[in-house]
Design a protein around this motif. Structure first.
Motif, PDB file in Angstrom:
ATOM      1  N   TYR A 138       0.862  -1.180   0.000  1.00 18.87           N
ATOM      2  CA  TYR A 138       0.000   0.000   0.000  1.00 18.87           C
ATOM      3  C   TYR A 138       0.902   1.234   0.000  1.00 18.87           C
ATOM      4  O   TYR A 138       2.024   1.189   0.505  1.00 18.87           O
ATOM      5  CB  TYR A 138      -0.880   0.028   1.257  1.00 18.87           C
ATOM      6  CG  TYR A 138      -1.915  -1.068   1.308  1.00 18.87           C
ATOM      7  CD1 TYR A 138      -3.094  -0.959   0.588  1.00 18.87           C
ATOM      8  CD2 TYR A 138      -1.731  -2.196   2.101  1.00 18.87           C
ATOM      9  CE1 TYR A 138      -4.057  -1.954   0.645  1.00 18.87           C
ATOM     10  CE2 TYR A 138      -2.684  -3.193   2.169  1.00 18.87           C
ATOM     11  CZ  TYR A 138      -3.849  -3.063   1.430  1.00 18.87           C
ATOM     12  OH  TYR A 138      -4.809  -4.051   1.491  1.00 18.87           O
ATOM     13  N   GLU A 148      -1.190  -0.039   5.451  1.00 21.01           N
ATOM     14  CA  GLU A 148      -2.581  -0.297   5.068  1.00 21.01           C
ATOM     15  C   GLU A 148      -3.036   0.762   4.074  1.00 21.01           C
ATOM     16  O   GLU A 148      -2.386   1.777   3.899  1.00 21.01           O
ATOM     17  CB  GLU A 148      -3.481  -0.323   6.297  1.00 21.01           C
ATOM     18  CG  GLU A 148      -3.431   0.939   7.123  1.00 21.01           C
ATOM     19  CD  GLU A 148      -4.202   0.802   8.433  1.00 21.01           C
ATOM     20  OE1 GLU A 148      -4.785  -0.260   8.700  1.00 21.01           O
ATOM     21  OE2 GLU A 148      -4.221   1.781   9.178  1.00 21.01           O
ATOM     22  N   GLY A 149      -4.176   0.495   3.418  1.00 20.20           N
ATOM     23  CA  GLY A 149      -4.702   1.412   2.412  1.00 20.20           C
ATOM     24  C   GLY A 149      -5.278   2.669   3.030  1.00 20.20           C
ATOM     25  O   GLY A 149      -6.202   2.597   3.831  1.00 20.20           O
ATOM     26  N   PHE A 155      -2.386   1.121  -4.068  1.00 21.66           N
ATOM     27  CA  PHE A 155      -1.740  -0.166  -3.845  1.00 21.66           C
ATOM     28  C   PHE A 155      -1.037  -0.603  -5.119  1.00 21.66           C
ATOM     29  O   PHE A 155      -1.327  -0.111  -6.211  1.00 21.66           O
ATOM     30  CB  PHE A 155      -2.763  -1.220  -3.417  1.00 21.66           C
ATOM     31  CG  PHE A 155      -3.795  -1.494  -4.484  1.00 21.66           C
ATOM     32  CD1 PHE A 155      -3.590  -2.480  -5.432  1.00 21.66           C
ATOM     33  CD2 PHE A 155      -4.969  -0.751  -4.540  1.00 21.66           C
ATOM     34  CE1 PHE A 155      -4.537  -2.718  -6.423  1.00 21.66           C
ATOM     35  CE2 PHE A 155      -5.923  -0.978  -5.523  1.00 21.66           C
ATOM     36  CZ  PHE A 155      -5.699  -1.968  -6.466  1.00 21.66           C
TER      37      PHE A 155
END
Length: 195
Positions: A138, A148-149, A155
């Protein structure tokens, strides 16, 4: 055996096309080969308009870009209000690979996605096997790797085998899902904007 729904229409609409640096937003020039056109469309300084059939279908375009950016395949919808082409530099990919200690296989495919609206998660459906060398990273809105996104980021999935992949992006707060079918050829890069 495959089932297909063939559609045609005389209804068209003019659609703005934006070509820009994925992380600083500056307009860029490119030559686009759209699935619906016989000849390439030239984009100067990041903007043009095209006349597309008003049909709800996923289409593909290939972008040959300014020096310093990857040539890539992009997915778009013919009946979208606009087409956005975020350009990615090879050095960004290399930085992500190095930072995340990913061994890249150049004969495999890469998918890059941009998600502007909320924090998100990414899933590939199907069996990818325990011997798969696929790697998901990400990145934030500035192109820096994250765990994390995050809203405005995206991504990259590296080392995908040549195949047609089903990709699911799910918003963390709304649980809204976007599902894309992405053909991935060895050595190719596909870019998707989730708007």
């Amino acid at each position: 055996v495959a089932i297909a729904r063939l559609q045609t229409t005389i209804q068209t609409k003019q659609v703005p096309v934006y070509v820009y640096d994925a992380f600083n937003g500056e307009g860029r020039s490119a030559e686009l080969e759209l699935q619906a056109f016989d000849i390439p469309v030239k984009v100067e300084d990041g903007f043009t308009k095209v006349l597309l059939p008003n049909i709800p279908r996923q289409s593909y375009l290939f972008s040959t870009n300014d020096a310093g950016y990857l040539n890539a395949q992009y997915l778009y919808n013919d009946n979208a209000d606009s087409i956005r082409i975020p350009l990615v530099k090879p050095e960004w990919l290399n930085a992500w690979l190095n930072e995340n200690k990913i061994e890249y296989n150049g004969s495999t495919a890469t998918i890059i996605g941009f998600v502007p609206d909320e924090d998100f998660e990414v899933f590939l459906t199907g069996d990818h096997g325990s011997d798969s060398n696929e790697a998901l990273i990400y990145f934030d809105a500035n192109g820096k790797s994250t765990s994390e996104g995050k809203v405005g980021g995206g991504f990259a999935i590296f080392n995908l085998q040549s195949d047609v992949h089903e990709l699911i992006v799910r918003g963390k707060s709304t649980k809204k899902q976007f599902i894309k079918i992405v053909p991935a050829d060895g050595g190719s890069t596909s870019v998707i904007s989730f708007h």
